[in-house]
Design a protein around this motif. Sequence first.
Motif, PDB file in Angstrom:
ATOM      1  N   LYS A 297      50.076  39.106  53.908  1.00  0.00           N
ATOM      2  CA  LYS A 297      49.628  39.703  55.456  1.00  0.00           C
ATOM      3  C   LYS A 297      49.110  39.510  56.739  1.00  0.00           C
ATOM      4  O   LYS A 297      49.400  39.937  57.178  1.00  0.00           O
ATOM      5  CB  LYS A 297      47.810  40.287  54.653  1.00  0.00           C
ATOM      6  N   ASP A 298      49.303  37.653  56.892  1.00  0.00           N
ATOM      7  CA  ASP A 298      49.204  37.051  57.555  1.00  0.00           C
ATOM      8  C   ASP A 298      50.347  36.846  58.551  1.00  0.00           C
ATOM      9  O   ASP A 298      51.001  36.727  59.383  1.00  0.00           O
ATOM     10  CB  ASP A 298      48.619  35.468  57.876  1.00  0.00           C
ATOM     11  N   ALA A 299      51.559  36.656  57.458  1.00  0.00           N
ATOM     12  CA  ALA A 299      52.986  35.475  57.794  1.00  0.00           C
ATOM     13  C   ALA A 299      53.933  36.994  58.207  1.00  0.00           C
ATOM     14  O   ALA A 299      54.624  36.668  58.772  1.00  0.00           O
ATOM     15  CB  ALA A 299      53.075  35.153  56.667  1.00  0.00           C
ATOM     16  N   ALA A 300      53.832  38.011  57.881  1.00  0.00           N
ATOM     17  CA  ALA A 300      55.025  38.778  56.565  1.00  0.00           C
ATOM     18  C   ALA A 300      55.041  39.768  58.687  1.00  0.00           C
ATOM     19  O   ALA A 300      56.079  40.043  58.873  1.00  0.00           O
ATOM     20  CB  ALA A 300      54.481  40.627  56.096  1.00  0.00           C
ATOM     21  N   PRO A 301      54.377  40.236  59.016  1.00  0.00           N
ATOM     22  CA  PRO A 301      54.862  40.858  60.896  1.00  0.00           C
ATOM     23  C   PRO A 301      54.820  40.135  61.464  1.00  0.00           C
ATOM     24  O   PRO A 301      56.010  41.077  61.827  1.00  0.00           O
ATOM     25  CB  PRO A 301      53.255  41.548  60.650  1.00  0.00           C
ATOM     26  N   GLY A 302      54.871  38.940  61.604  1.00  0.00           N
ATOM     27  CA  GLY A 302      55.110  38.455  62.845  1.00  0.00           C
ATOM     28  C   GLY A 302      56.382  37.901  62.368  1.00  0.00           C
ATOM     29  O   GLY A 302      56.956  37.578  63.603  1.00  0.00           O
ATOM     30  N   ILE A 303      56.886  38.086  61.361  1.00  0.00           N
ATOM     31  CA  ILE A 303      58.033  37.260  61.095  1.00  0.00           C
ATOM     32  C   ILE A 303      58.926  37.968  61.240  1.00  0.00           C
ATOM     33  O   ILE A 303      60.687  38.291  61.660  1.00  0.00           O
ATOM     34  CB  ILE A 303      58.364  36.670  59.806  1.00  0.00           C
ATOM     35  N   ALA A 304      58.581  39.704  60.750  1.00  0.00           N
ATOM     36  CA  ALA A 304      59.288  40.976  61.211  1.00  0.00           C
ATOM     37  C   ALA A 304      59.845  41.119  61.929  1.00  0.00           C
ATOM     38  O   ALA A 304      61.070  41.047  62.875  1.00  0.00           O
ATOM     39  CB  ALA A 304      58.617  41.506  59.593  1.00  0.00           C
ATOM     40  N   ALA A 305      58.851  40.753  63.220  1.00  0.00           N
ATOM     41  CA  ALA A 305      58.879  41.485  64.638  1.00  0.00           C
ATOM     42  C   ALA A 305      60.119  39.925  65.238  1.00  0.00           C
ATOM     43  O   ALA A 305      60.812  40.898  65.966  1.00  0.00           O
ATOM     44  CB  ALA A 305      57.584  41.279  65.246  1.00  0.00           C
ATOM     45  N   ARG A 306      59.828  38.555  65.176  1.00  0.00           N
ATOM     46  CA  ARG A 306      60.486  38.445  65.512  1.00  0.00           C
ATOM     47  C   ARG A 306      61.756  38.122  64.948  1.00  0.00           C
ATOM     48  O   ARG A 306      62.813  37.455  65.789  1.00  0.00           O
ATOM     49  CB  ARG A 306      59.944  36.360  65.290  1.00  0.00           C
ATOM     50  N   LEU A 307      62.060  38.570  64.135  1.00  0.00           N
ATOM     51  CA  LEU A 307      63.787  38.466  62.934  1.00  0.00           C
ATOM     52  C   LEU A 307      64.003  40.172  63.489  1.00  0.00           C
ATOM     53  O   LEU A 307      65.222  39.786  62.915  1.00  0.00           O
ATOM     54  CB  LEU A 307      63.324  37.616  62.085  1.00  0.00           C
ATOM     55  N   GLY A 308      63.278  40.627  64.152  1.00  0.00           N
ATOM     56  CA  GLY A 308      64.364  42.083  63.949  1.00  0.00           C
ATOM     57  C   GLY A 308      64.363  43.046  62.863  1.00  0.00           C
ATOM     58  O   GLY A 308      65.177  43.896  62.156  1.00  0.00           O
ATOM     59  N   TYR A 309      63.450  42.900  61.689  1.00  0.00           N
ATOM     60  CA  TYR A 309      63.372  43.014  60.472  1.00  0.00           C
ATOM     61  C   TYR A 309      62.218  44.338  60.292  1.00  0.00           C
ATOM     62  O   TYR A 309      61.303  43.668  60.516  1.00  0.00           O
ATOM     63  CB  TYR A 309      63.224  42.075  59.203  1.00  0.00           C
ATOM     64  N   GLY A 310      62.596  45.578  59.341  1.00  0.00           N
ATOM     65  CA  GLY A 310      61.949  46.822  59.637  1.00  0.00           C
ATOM     66  C   GLY A 310      60.719  45.885  58.055  1.00  0.00           C
ATOM     67  O   GLY A 310      60.910  44.864  57.776  1.00  0.00           O
TER      68      GLY A 310
END
Length: 322
Positions: free
Chosen positions: A101-114
């Motif tokens: 919950k902590d890690a996924a949103p930032g990683i997705a936003a940074r790499l352009g993943y939905g």
Amino acid sequence: MNKKVLVFTETKASALRQVSLEALSLGRRLAGEGTLLAAALGSKAADYAPTLGEYGADQVLIVSDARFNEYQSDAYRHTMVRLIERTEPDVIIAGHTANMKDAAPGIAARLGYGLITDCTQVEFEGGELIYVRPIYAGKAFEKKRFTSGKMFVTIRPNNFKAEPSPADAETIPFEPGDIDLRTVVRDIVHKSTAAIDLLEANIVISGGRGVKKKEGFAPLQELAAVLGGAVGASRGACDEGYCDYGMQIGQTGKVVTPDLYIACGISGAIQHVAGISNSKVIVAINKDPEAPIFGIADYGIVGDMFEIVPLLTEEFRKRQAN
């Protein structure tokens, strides 16, 4: 489907979390004839490779580094980003845990993943993958799909079956390189000593204000020991100081999805129901025949939990003995 799928695995108490195996099984299904990769982090990461291969991983990326024995935001995000950049997966899957919950949103936003989180089901409709997730505290479900090819999905524990699919997994060491850590976890004090994680338990026995005092959880713990389950609590019981908040189940606590949920002395406030609504079978024990919990229970017992729970415990013991 022929996709490259990357699953981020997690451990607890030096063992792979069940939701990681569930994510691998889903990953194998989505990868089809493509490649399923699993990432294992921590000083004992290499020890998990055989199990990950048993559940379908074609390749296991090993990050043997003690910095990952406990979750640290900076270290995990840095390394997960590098792993994704190196492998370029079409789909990323992880458990819907506190860490992700902590890690996924930032990683997705940074790499352009939905990103679609807290999925409880994956369906095929019209040739497309449809992801089902609960909304409004579990009162309704929504179906979502990705509009681009890059997908990041987190799945709710205990909602996908972990099915072995043996593969000859190739282990690949991965070096995360220098990490600029702004924070470092020195020690973690675990308040809960339960052997079974509430989020992954197949059987949960919970107590509410009806337990009356700390000692009131003793018969629940005895029943849980016989059934191989975990013990939880309503917020009311936690607020009264009968137990630690780490046991709290509900909208502001943990959301559980066991095969069997037994609510003892719990009235059934909407906030608690939000945390148990996806349980397969709910059994309610309460002295008040008008308690709201009976409205959502599959089975109800009107009576004193201090009389009924010991009787259930004894009956289950007899059945196990036979």
